[in-house]
Scaffold this active site. Sequence first.
Site, short mmCIF file in Angstrom:
data_model
loop_
_atom_site.label_atom_id
_atom_site.label_comp_id
_atom_site.label_asym_id
_atom_site.label_seq_id
_atom_site.Cartn_x
_atom_site.Cartn_y
_atom_site.Cartn_z
N HIS A 19 140.28 -141.12 53.53
CA HIS A 19 139.75 -141.79 54.71
C HIS A 19 140.83 -142.66 55.36
O HIS A 19 141.01 -142.66 56.59
CB HIS A 19 138.55 -142.66 54.32
CG HIS A 19 137.42 -141.87 53.74
ND1 HIS A 19 136.19 -141.76 54.37
CD2 HIS A 19 137.31 -141.15 52.59
CE1 HIS A 19 135.39 -141.01 53.63
NE2 HIS A 19 136.04 -140.64 52.54
N ASP A 123 134.37 -146.19 59.76
CA ASP A 123 134.13 -144.98 59.01
C ASP A 123 132.66 -144.62 59.10
O ASP A 123 131.79 -145.48 58.99
CB ASP A 123 134.53 -145.19 57.54
CG ASP A 123 134.79 -143.89 56.82
OD1 ASP A 123 133.85 -143.08 56.71
OD2 ASP A 123 135.93 -143.66 56.38
#
Length: 480
Positions: A19, A123
Amino acid sequence: MEEKRAPHVLIFPFPAQGHIHQMLTLAELLCLSSIQVTFLNTHHNHHRLLQFTNIQSRFARFPGLFRLESISDGAPDDHPRPSGFLPDLTAMMHLDSIISPHLRNLILSTRHDSGGFTCIICDGIMTFAIDVAKELGIQSIAFRTISASCFFAYLSYPHLQDGEDLDEKALTVPGMEKEKFFFRRRDLPGFSRQFRESPLMSDSVLEFCIKETFNSARASALILNTTEDLESPFLSQIRTKFHKVYAIGPLHSLAKNLRSPKIPQSHNSSSSPNNGLWEEDRSCLAWLESQPPKSVVYVSFGSIAVLTKSQLLEFWHGLVNSGYRFLWVRRPGSISGGDEAYSDDDWNIPAERGCVVKWAPQEEVLGHRAVGAFVTHSGWNSTLESMAAAVPMICWPKAADQPVISRVVGELWRVGVDMKDVCDRSTVEETVRYVMGGGGGEMGRSTAEIAEVVRRSVSEGGSSYCDFQALVKELKSGCR
């Protein structure tokens, strides 16, 4: 009239390497577009980035446009943080209660000091940040680091039926009838027995991922690290539920394209930036230089996957028996039972045949002339990098989005072989020989075609290039 503020974006990744990797590349792209970025990490990952990467010198070319901030993940500093430096595998579902107050305070303090953020790009599995943004009157955009195919699969879960036959058709994709493409039960996270045995994809974690997928719709837009040219059918279905979707990938390829004309040659070396949390061993590049073209199998199971000693040895013997050279990334902590679960005798191979390192500069490895195939866990970053480099894949997924991606790689794009749920040395040997031999010629053609699709998509006028420019325009026009 209220004075218009310059755009200032807070980028907030989930605390795992894959990520962070993608969202750091997005941060660089925004800085290249003259947008100020604050990159927010957990304290632990912040220190690892400073320790193992060139992040400070890399972003020094954007004076006044980039800064790093960090926040507590709720675990003590000396916590071992297994599996990609999460506090533990269930903590991901409770980060909102730990981080939300700190995130709110950071936003308020920045507003007081410098006028504040104009947008939060969070995110997509940390959608509590969307709620904090709404509360404080800030625009929010969700960024999912998975493929569009996997995002579509998560959206489809409420309509799927469980069952015993893992090879039964579970999910078809509207608009793909001509390709006759579908997902089996074993291709979806949570259905395969192997994945159910993994704490990375327990039922509770799966339910959390599905919930966060739907919660992402509360943001003003969705960013996906993919391209219309690869995943159009999946993106079409996603757009029925998300009114604004930016498909701006592969990000690493787009960054290469936009970086070149703007950075002086002295700063624009051939080496790729390290966005990771591990120290790279660049000695493997020198080893590759001594190998013939397309002679090496690159092996890496990513930053989180853990293999048993038995699985490890099946891959090892399969590779040795194939007769091909190989470069293997053996990450510390990647073997269940600890690194002491094997001995050096298990890895006895002449240096000219094999090279083993703890972590490698993967983008450069995949782009090296000596590499002919990639044994991968089918993480999305690895898949995108392999396709951009025209390197065919041998896919052995472990959890999360990986079984979906391996199916698409093997059956839709035909740039690799999906070897999920199988781990024996004879299959490994046979598959390595098949892929290194070009898959009868078809795989070589497919990988070259897909690499060209990627190149066009990130070039000026391409779909990803245009979507990124539209995103920049929104971030700049949305300032108040």
